[in-house]
Scaffold this motif. Structure first.
Motif, PDB file in Angstrom:
ATOM      1  N   ILE B 196     -22.841   3.539  22.398  1.00 10.95           N
ATOM      2  CA  ILE B 196     -23.358   4.900  22.281  1.00 10.95           C
ATOM      3  C   ILE B 196     -24.411   5.168  23.348  1.00 10.95           C
ATOM      4  O   ILE B 196     -24.398   6.192  24.023  1.00 10.95           O
ATOM      5  CB  ILE B 196     -23.945   5.124  20.882  1.00 10.95           C
ATOM      6  CG1 ILE B 196     -22.799   5.156  19.886  1.00 10.95           C
ATOM      7  CG2 ILE B 196     -24.737   6.421  20.829  1.00 10.95           C
ATOM      8  CD1 ILE B 196     -23.228   5.277  18.480  1.00 10.95           C
ATOM      9  N   GLY B 199     -22.734   5.575  26.519  1.00 10.37           N
ATOM     10  CA  GLY B 199     -21.685   6.597  26.554  1.00 10.37           C
ATOM     11  C   GLY B 199     -20.328   5.996  26.866  1.00 10.37           C
ATOM     12  O   GLY B 199     -19.488   6.633  27.487  1.00 10.37           O
ATOM     13  N   VAL B 201     -17.273   5.734  25.876  1.00  8.85           N
ATOM     14  CA  VAL B 201     -16.398   6.338  24.879  1.00  8.85           C
ATOM     15  C   VAL B 201     -15.107   5.542  24.704  1.00  8.85           C
ATOM     16  O   VAL B 201     -14.568   5.449  23.612  1.00  8.85           O
ATOM     17  CB  VAL B 201     -16.047   7.787  25.266  1.00  8.85           C
ATOM     18  CG1 VAL B 201     -15.628   8.564  24.052  1.00  8.85           C
ATOM     19  CG2 VAL B 201     -17.243   8.454  25.900  1.00  8.85           C
ATOM     20  N   LEU B 204     -15.745   2.938  22.197  1.00 11.28           N
ATOM     21  CA  LEU B 204     -16.472   3.302  20.988  1.00 11.28           C
ATOM     22  C   LEU B 204     -15.650   3.143  19.711  1.00 11.28           C
ATOM     23  O   LEU B 204     -16.090   2.522  18.752  1.00 11.28           O
ATOM     24  CB  LEU B 204     -16.949   4.750  21.130  1.00 11.28           C
ATOM     25  CG  LEU B 204     -18.070   5.174  20.206  1.00 11.28           C
ATOM     26  CD1 LEU B 204     -19.260   4.238  20.349  1.00 11.28           C
ATOM     27  CD2 LEU B 204     -18.484   6.592  20.504  1.00 11.28           C
ATOM     28  N   GLU B 283     -17.338   2.388  12.140  1.00 12.09           N
ATOM     29  CA  GLU B 283     -15.971   2.546  11.639  1.00 12.09           C
ATOM     30  C   GLU B 283     -15.602   4.018  11.504  1.00 12.09           C
ATOM     31  O   GLU B 283     -14.435   4.361  11.382  1.00 12.09           O
ATOM     32  CB  GLU B 283     -15.825   1.844  10.273  1.00 12.09           C
ATOM     33  CG  GLU B 283     -15.921   0.339  10.387  1.00 12.09           C
ATOM     34  CD  GLU B 283     -15.789  -0.375   9.044  1.00 12.09           C
ATOM     35  OE1 GLU B 283     -15.585   0.297   8.018  1.00 12.09           O
ATOM     36  OE2 GLU B 283     -15.892  -1.613   9.036  1.00 12.09           O
ATOM     37  N   ASN B 284     -16.614   4.882  11.487  1.00  9.18           N
ATOM     38  CA  ASN B 284     -16.374   6.314  11.289  1.00  9.18           C
ATOM     39  C   ASN B 284     -16.514   7.143  12.564  1.00  9.18           C
ATOM     40  O   ASN B 284     -16.536   8.360  12.505  1.00  9.18           O
ATOM     41  CB  ASN B 284     -17.331   6.862  10.228  1.00  9.18           C
ATOM     42  CG  ASN B 284     -16.868   6.509   8.829  1.00  9.18           C
ATOM     43  OD1 ASN B 284     -15.963   7.122   8.299  1.00  9.18           O
ATOM     44  ND2 ASN B 284     -17.469   5.483   8.249  1.00  9.18           N
ATOM     45  N   LEU B 285     -16.666   6.477  13.692  1.00  6.36           N
ATOM     46  CA  LEU B 285     -16.787   7.229  14.941  1.00  6.36           C
ATOM     47  C   LEU B 285     -15.392   7.484  15.500  1.00  6.36           C
ATOM     48  O   LEU B 285     -14.685   6.568  15.876  1.00  6.36           O
ATOM     49  CB  LEU B 285     -17.638   6.461  15.954  1.00  6.36           C
ATOM     50  CG  LEU B 285     -19.091   6.221  15.527  1.00  6.36           C
ATOM     51  CD1 LEU B 285     -19.836   5.414  16.578  1.00  6.36           C
ATOM     52  CD2 LEU B 285     -19.822   7.533  15.254  1.00  6.36           C
ATOM     53  N   VAL B 286     -15.015   8.760  15.518  1.00  5.29           N
ATOM     54  CA  VAL B 286     -13.681   9.128  15.972  1.00  5.29           C
ATOM     55  C   VAL B 286     -13.816  10.166  17.070  1.00  5.29           C
ATOM     56  O   VAL B 286     -14.575  11.121  16.933  1.00  5.29           O
ATOM     57  CB  VAL B 286     -12.855   9.721  14.804  1.00  5.29           C
ATOM     58  CG1 VAL B 286     -11.484  10.141  15.287  1.00  5.29           C
ATOM     59  CG2 VAL B 286     -12.745   8.716  13.667  1.00  5.29           C
ATOM     60  N   LEU B 287     -13.100   9.969  18.158  1.00  6.69           N
ATOM     61  CA  LEU B 287     -13.190  10.914  19.270  1.00  6.69           C
ATOM     62  C   LEU B 287     -12.375  12.168  18.991  1.00  6.69           C
ATOM     63  O   LEU B 287     -11.383  12.131  18.274  1.00  6.69           O
ATOM     64  CB  LEU B 287     -12.673  10.265  20.549  1.00  6.69           C
ATOM     65  CG  LEU B 287     -13.519   9.093  21.035  1.00  6.69           C
ATOM     66  CD1 LEU B 287     -12.843   8.439  22.218  1.00  6.69           C
ATOM     67  CD2 LEU B 287     -14.918   9.559  21.400  1.00  6.69           C
ATOM     68  N   LYS B 288     -12.825  13.261  19.595  1.00  8.01           N
ATOM     69  CA  LYS B 288     -12.114  14.526  19.424  1.00  8.01           C
ATOM     70  C   LYS B 288     -10.689  14.395  19.936  1.00  8.01           C
ATOM     71  O   LYS B 288     -10.440  13.721  20.937  1.00  8.01           O
ATOM     72  CB  LYS B 288     -12.826  15.634  20.205  1.00  8.01           C
ATOM     73  CG  LYS B 288     -14.000  16.203  19.452  1.00  8.01           C
ATOM     74  CD  LYS B 288     -14.601  17.380  20.190  1.00  8.01           C
ATOM     75  CE  LYS B 288     -15.845  17.828  19.443  1.00  8.01           C
ATOM     76  NZ  LYS B 288     -16.801  18.513  20.327  1.00  8.01           N
ATOM     77  N   GLU B 289      -9.770  15.084  19.283  1.00 12.41           N
ATOM     78  CA  GLU B 289      -8.351  14.969  19.589  1.00 12.41           C
ATOM     79  C   GLU B 289      -8.016  15.279  21.041  1.00 12.41           C
ATOM     80  O   GLU B 289      -7.380  14.500  21.712  1.00 12.41           O
ATOM     81  CB  GLU B 289      -7.551  15.922  18.698  1.00 12.41           C
ATOM     82  CG  GLU B 289      -7.479  15.487  17.256  1.00 12.41           C
ATOM     83  CD  GLU B 289      -6.647  14.224  17.075  1.00 12.41           C
ATOM     84  OE1 GLU B 289      -5.869  13.918  17.993  1.00 12.41           O
ATOM     85  OE2 GLU B 289      -6.793  13.563  16.041  1.00 12.41           O
TER      86      GLU B 289
END
Ligand code: SF4
Ligand SMILES: [Zn+2]
Ligand SMILES: [Zn+2]
Ligand SMILES: [Zn+2]
Ligand SMILES: [Zn+2]
Lengths: 465, 364
Positions: B196, B199, B201, B204, B283-289
């Motif tokens: 994070i 950055g 990503v 991540l 576990e809950n970090l999800v990138l935008k579609e």
């Protein structure tokens, strides 16, 4: 002496993002960044600009802003007032929007502070030469309204399976924020609850006044604190929602959008703006960061947070980390913010076609069940009792004060488990509650009809999708 | 296997109630669990420690019956406890897996040679077969030699790339497709924070996966200690009197990682649960579609364009998304500088690395 890199004329007095600015150019730099966010997309433009109907009448946008009298809010307000003033002059006495600012206070002492500070703002030369403040109204709200005249419940976390249940609380109407904060084991939990309450109060106000935009004065620095803070508190799933300025706020009736106009401005820049504009007398209880002011070399080392690390909240510690890193890894704050902006809600954890439950405490969406997760990684049973001696010790413990306290907890737990109802909590709130003595908290039950209607509506909407 | 129970207190003073274990309430608490500050007795500690790892293994279906598994063994505390625990749980819960030890010899004098001696003792103590793969045999370079030409600052960059390959090759040699490593909860939380703060990503979303594998590779890696606190691993090793090597690698970890580690330490002081809290967030970090789709489309197309199937390095045949794998690129750079260094001074030995180390420290 350096010359301003923008106008190439004036002597530079500020250095930010490796660039030298004179007073005037710096003020413009900051104010343009904020205005860009306010006029950035159509929704916001329609609220803020002076818009005429065909018959010559004009719509006035309704805007609410949470206000804490700290530098970011003050600068945000200053730039908004300047915009109103411009509109007023350009459109012959018309403005595009009106602003209601909301300050949530905890006790009379802070209320008096706030009132004095507002008085100070109203009477300052900066704003009292014209009638521009007519378009700005302030509202002071007592945080205790959070508990007032509401049905309260006692929410309890199960010591073994981390589930949460609640039961109506007998001593209805008789609980205060002070009681709540006193029950918190540390500054971090206290700050968490306080922020939840302030946010709820401001949002509820925004919902009731039916405004279109709710402005938060958070600087880029503060947003970066929040993002990393959410990660550290196990609330990573909610980062996307916490930065969302594109959708209407679902939890509060799809009425307004949350806007962060100071998102591109560092806190040090905001403080430098205050100094440039000689607005420091308008601040309450606030130490300005002078790190960008060129002549003030000595002050670069000040503002060292002297609180002992173990007494800090998580967000304060994160802030300290950023400050320590500032020299060597200068764009860490903007990197964190950019990363946060790339995230979305982890809906992949939801079962097909279901909508997330809402945490009864913080109103955030719950994407995965925290008790299931915690259970899968924590064992709370041990090695059996084996010897006579051990049996004897167990007996002693059971009869002791600690044993009795545990017994009391267990009794309450069993009672609530038999008579109460399930209240979903998010992971972060579960962890907070688990750290409180007795693992419970008194919280208002949302019987507020308005909010209930809102929730119903929300659930239907989300289902349709 | 035998372990000697820690000595019971000789002069038995009666215990106060406040000294009792918070789980069983009948024995003396001697450990405060870093995870939740619960004060517990040794017996309960062993039980929760082992059971939590067992639960992680079962919940994530890490193994299947009859699977052959290589345990990455470095002689350090994490991997020593891992070897011990894997053998223990395999016997206790009948996983039916076949465990072998796999060690990498990076060639770091004063660190790896000593820790390998520990691994060899572990091998005897646990009666498990051991395979050692060295950088020297694979790459014709030891880490000491690499540091001598590439400098200490980059040590972990080289070491990390080479170790990944070395582990895979070692497993392949053993005909094993599953490597278990001792990465613990602290490592994982630190990685989440680093990704994070930087950055990063691309990494991540994967930073908290318990099972990983490079695409196309038959070899998977898993981390049974994903939710296990480093401090508890140390305590466990201590109370079980396990034989481990506690010296840190002589080459300093990367500076930026150091700052993240410091931050974690401070956070833990405020809220001990923060390590698992961070993992929960991870576990809950999800990138935008949108972005993700573009990225994956690109990489898919790239993959299609460049490699029909197999994606192997032209030089060493190792799995790689590029024509030449990262290891070979690093090696090429090293060979070039070796040529120039050996002209200046004849120093491709570990003694020189040592001197360099000392010099870099002094110049600080
Ligand atoms: S610290 Fe760096 S150089 Fe040392 S063994 Fe680890 S990766 Fe290799
Ligand atoms: Zn200028
Ligand atoms: Zn919550
Ligand atoms: Zn016990
Ligand atoms: Zn190669």
């Amino acid at each position: 002496m350096e010359v301003c890199q923008r106008c190439k004329k004036e002597i530079a007095i500020i250095r930010s993002r490796k660039e030298f600015f004179c007073n005037k150019c710096f003020t413009k730099f900051v104010s343009l960044k904020q205005r860009k966010r306010m006029m950035g997309d159509e929704y916001y433009r329609n609220v803020f600009k002076v818009a005429y109907n065909k018959d010559g009448t004009h719509e006035v946008g309704k805007v609410v802003m949470g206000f804490d009298f700290q530098s970011s809010c003050l600068v945000a307000l200053d730039i908004i007032i300047e915009l109103l003033r411009e509109q007023y002059h350009q459109h012959g006495g018309r403005v595009g929007f009106t602003l209601d600012i909301v300050s949530v206070y905890q006790n009379n002492k802070t209320l008096n502070h706030f009132k004095d500070a507002w008085e100070c703002i109203c009477s300052s030369e900066r704003y009292s030469n014209d009638r521009i403040l007519d378009y700005v109204k302030i509202h002071f709200i007592n945080a205790d309204t959070f508990y007032h005249k509401k049905n309260l419940m006692q929410i309890l976390v199960h010591n073994i399976n981390f589930d949460s249940m609640a039961l109506d609380w007998d001593e209805k109407y008789n609980y205060s924020i002070e009681d709540l904060l006193k029950a918190c084991p540390n500054r971090n939990t206290r700050n968490d609850f306080w922020n939840i309450i302030v946010q709820h109060t401001v949002k509820q106000f925004a919902m009731q006044t039916k405004c279109s935009v709710l402005i938060w004065g958070n600087s880029m620095t503060k947003l970066a604190d929040q993002i990393l803070g959410l990660v550290i508190k196990g609330r990573g799933a909610n980062i996307a929602a916490s930065l969302d300025s594109e959708s209407l706020d679902k939890a509060y009736g799809n009425i307004f959008k949350n806007l962060y106009p100071m998102k591109d401005i560092l806190l040090s820049e905001i403080d430098a703006y205050i100094i440039c504009q000689k607005m420091d007398s308008l601040l309450v209880d606030y130490t300005l960061r002078k790190s960008l002011i060129i002549s003030d070399e000595d002050s670069k080392k000040e503002n060292v947070n002297t609180t002992l690390i173990k007494n800090m909240s998580i967000n304060e510690l994160v802030r300290k980390y950023y400050e320590d890193m500032e020299g060597e890894y200068s764009n860490i704050i903007s990197t964190v913010l950019r990363t946060g902006d790339k995230l979305q809600a982890p809906t992949k954890y939801l079962e097909e076609g279901t909508i997330p439950q809402i945490c009864f405490i913080c109103s955030n969406a719950i994407y995965s069940n925290p008790s299931v997760w915690l259970n899968s990684i924590t064992v709370d049973e041990g090695h059996p009792i084996e010897t006579e001696e051990e049996k004897e010790y167990y007996k002693q413990w059971k009869e002791s004060k600690m044993g009795v306290e545990t017994e009391q907890y267990l009794k309450l737990r069993d009672y609530i488990w038999n008579n109460g109802d399930a209240v979903p909590l998010c992971y972060g709130c579960t962890i907070n509650l688990n750290g409180i003595k007795g693992k419970n908290v008194i919280w208002p039950r949302n019987t507020d009809k308005e909010l209930q209607d809102v929730l119903n509506e929300y659930q239907i909407n989300a289902d349709d999708k | 296997m035998s372990w000697t129970a820690p000595i019971d207190p000789v002069n038995k003073k009666p215990l106060k109630v406040s000294q009792l274990c918070e789980i069983c309430h009948c024995r003396k608490a001697i450990i405060k669990r870093p995870k939740n500050l619960q004060k517990i007795c040794k017996e309960c500690f062993f039980y929760v420690f082992e059971t939590e790892i067992h639960n992680t293994i079962v919940n994530n279906k890490l193994f299947y019956k009859g699977e052959r598994v290589a345990v990455g063994a470095s002689g350090g505390k994490d991997s020593t406890v891992l070897c011990y625990i894997m053998k223990l749980l395999n016997e206790r819960h009948n996983y039916g897996i076949d465990i072998q030890l796999l060690s990498i010899d990076e060639g770091i004098v004063g660190y790896r040679d000593d820790s390998l001696a520990t691994v060899k003792r572990n091998q005897k103590q646990y009666g498990l077969p051991l395979e050692i793969v060295s950088y020297k045999e694979l790459y014709n370079w030891t880490m000491d030699e690499i540091v001598a030409v590439a400098g200490i600052r980059n040590s972990c960059t080289y070491c990390g790339v080479f170790r990944r390959q070395a582990l895979d090759r070692g497993a392949q040699r053993l005909g094993i497709n599953h490597i278990v490593t001792g990465h613990n909860a602290d490592d994982m939380a630190e990685t989440v924070l680093m990704n994070i703060l930087r950055g990063d990503v691309a990494r991540l979303e994967k930073s908290t996966s318990i099972i990983t594998s490079s695409s196309g590779s038959p070899i998977k890696r898993s981390k049974p200690f994903k939710y296990t606190y480093q401090k508890e691993i140390v305590l466990y090793a201590h109370y079980k009197k396990l034989d481990y090597f506690s010296t840190e690698c002589t080459y300093a970890p990367e500076a930026f990682r150091g700052t993240a580690r410091e931050l974690m330490k401070n956070l833990e002081g405020i809220r001990p649960s923060c390590i698992i809290d961070i993992i929960h967030s991870g576990e809950n970090l999800v990138l935008k579609e949108k972005k993700k789709r573009i990225v994956s489309n690109q990489s898919e197309q790239q993959a299609k364009k460049q490699f029909a199937d197999g994606n192997r390095c032209e030089r060493c045949n190792y799995l790689s998304s590029n024509k030449i794998c990262k290891g070979c690129i690093l090696l090429e750079g090293l060979e070039k500088s070796r040529a120039s260094v050996s002209i200046e001074c004849d120093s491709a030995n570990d003694g020189a690395a040592r001197t360099l180390r000392t010099l870099e420290r002094l110049s600080f």
